[in-house]
Design an enzyme around this catalytic site. Sequence first.
Site, PDB file in Angstrom:
ATOM      1  N   GLU A 116      -1.228   6.323 -10.418  1.00 30.07           N
ATOM      2  CA  GLU A 116       0.201   6.064 -10.525  1.00 30.07           C
ATOM      3  C   GLU A 116       0.513   5.406 -11.867  1.00 30.07           C
ATOM      4  O   GLU A 116      -0.104   4.398 -12.206  1.00 30.07           O
ATOM      5  CB  GLU A 116       0.670   5.189  -9.366  1.00 30.07           C
ATOM      6  CG  GLU A 116       0.518   5.888  -8.018  1.00 30.07           C
ATOM      7  CD  GLU A 116       1.042   5.078  -6.836  1.00 30.07           C
ATOM      8  OE1 GLU A 116       1.394   3.888  -7.032  1.00 30.07           O
ATOM      9  OE2 GLU A 116       1.101   5.626  -5.728  1.00 30.07           O
ATOM     10  N   HIS A 128       6.708   5.874  -5.584  1.00 34.05           N
ATOM     11  CA  HIS A 128       6.211   4.754  -4.767  1.00 34.05           C
ATOM     12  C   HIS A 128       7.359   3.806  -4.401  1.00 34.05           C
ATOM     13  O   HIS A 128       7.364   2.622  -4.748  1.00 34.05           O
ATOM     14  CB  HIS A 128       5.105   3.983  -5.496  1.00 34.05           C
ATOM     15  CG  HIS A 128       4.175   3.255  -4.553  1.00 34.05           C
ATOM     16  ND1 HIS A 128       2.854   3.059  -4.808  1.00 34.05           N
ATOM     17  CD2 HIS A 128       4.398   2.668  -3.347  1.00 34.05           C
ATOM     18  CE1 HIS A 128       2.284   2.393  -3.819  1.00 34.05           C
ATOM     19  NE2 HIS A 128       3.211   2.153  -2.912  1.00 34.05           N
ATOM     20  N   LEU A 129       8.301   4.353  -3.642  1.00 34.80           N
ATOM     21  CA  LEU A 129       9.512   3.620  -3.298  1.00 34.80           C
ATOM     22  C   LEU A 129       9.474   3.001  -1.903  1.00 34.80           C
ATOM     23  O   LEU A 129      10.501   2.514  -1.420  1.00 34.80           O
ATOM     24  CB  LEU A 129      10.726   4.557  -3.381  1.00 34.80           C
ATOM     25  CG  LEU A 129      11.043   5.161  -4.756  1.00 34.80           C
ATOM     26  CD1 LEU A 129      12.256   6.077  -4.655  1.00 34.80           C
ATOM     27  CD2 LEU A 129      11.288   4.058  -5.770  1.00 34.80           C
ATOM     28  N   GLY A 130       8.307   3.001  -1.251  1.00 34.06           N
ATOM     29  CA  GLY A 130       8.239   2.534   0.139  1.00 34.06           C
ATOM     30  C   GLY A 130       8.837   1.163   0.359  1.00 34.06           C
ATOM     31  O   GLY A 130       9.490   0.901   1.368  1.00 34.06           O
TER      32      GLY A 130
END
Length: 530
Positions: A261, A279-281
Amino acid sequence: MAKPIVLIAEELSPATVEALGPDFDVRSVDGTDRPALLSALADAHAILIRSATQVDAEAIAAARELKVIARAGVGLDNVDIKAATAAGVMVVNAPTSNIVSAAELAIGHLLALARHIPDAHASLKAGEWKRSKFTGVELYEKTIGIVGLGRIGTLVAQRLAGFGADLVAFDPYVTPARAQQLGVTLLSLDELVERSDFITIHIPRTPETTGLIGADQFAKAKPGLRIVNASRGGIIDEDALYAALKSGRIAAAGLDVFVQEPPKSSPLLELDNIVVTPHLGASTDEAQEKAGVAVAKSVRLALEGELVPDAVNVAGGAIDPYVRPGLPLIERLGQVFAGLADAPLASVDVEVRGELNDYDVSVLKLAALKGIFSGIVSEQVSYVNAPLLAEQRGIEVRLIKDAVSEEYRNLLTIRGSLTDGTQLSVSGTLTGTKQIQKIVEINGYDVEVPIAEHLIVMHYTDRPGIVAVYGKEFGEAGINIAGMQIARHTAGGEALSVLTVDSPVPDELLAKVRSAIDATSLKEIDLVLD
């Protein structure tokens, strides 16, 4: 007194600083600026980070005063937990702060794949009107496979229940009864892949789960399979996923996480049948605020010397109020125990007797070890590394509980064997409404001595005039005896005398007194009482 320094290395919500309160010197640094970070860590007692700051062995070594590393989020890939543990530094995170956000993002990906939302959006923004091109499918009555029924997987299952889907799951650690409560059928991984129209992944990345979904699984899947990973990169074999998407073996994928990432050179980004997010969790206002507030509270606890429920490298957690007063007592008993030892430790038993037997007292073992090692090793000792110090030295440690305490409501004892065969023990209790800390036994002799900063413990043959001899020596040297107790088993036999004195005693005076009374042992034990 100077306030403890708390270093904030990345942008956190204003509520985080509010939760810390006024008791700390809060400073900021750019955690991605390595020289600035190492410099700022030199006198920091705590550091709060997110995912960009690397707190590795070098950073931990530079932080001589560091007590706690707090990650405002779940993942700890950027923290060297092993190095932190060895240095006695607590590592905490916020394991439940983003679970709702992560679950909702996964469902968002499922819907995006089912209805081609990103592509339809891009097409319309480009001036096109191609409704037939973006014909999708419903979730209703489809089989949705959930890999992992932990906290996030459970939330996903609860939310998907409203879509009228048939929910199946793979999780070897969940019982069929629990799955049934969630309206989910447990299957093997292969069965889940074969039956599912959609799959969503919610498990941690470990050596066992890395590459869990690969070419073998895609070969068994339905051609219309749509798969989502908003958990951790690497659980899906990215090469196998690319091949399955490129060939049409499966229909589509939604990824929020990647092996590398950002995934700058990933061929997955070239495909049309994939939806990707960076990677917006945990990237919601609510999750960020929950994470910051949670770790701020953990920092407060850690810097107050408490155990923290969300600590990842120390046993224990929430301490019952009835157990809490025993922590400083048994830590000081550990200091006394270590002060009495003339040889290395071989084994230690931490005994808890009385009403405390009804509570979780595992923390008392940690506190006892912390007290023991604080006086015999040069490095910082904490609840975190005390068990590691015992393990490194081959010391066997046991916690023994017994509901019976014949003389006291509760009795805490540290009993151990030294490598020369010597047996040692020291016991203590809390008395009265003020919970006064007292030593009530040393090496089998019954005493009742309040805990004090300076203790002198003497063994000698009981005979007339001994008290006058050492009383005269201490008095002439200006050492005030604040308290004294003498214990013996038989007249004329071995006696134990415990003195509390108001100031440290010079070594030469101790040697003089020992010679004057012909003591078999005479030790001064200076305790840390803060």
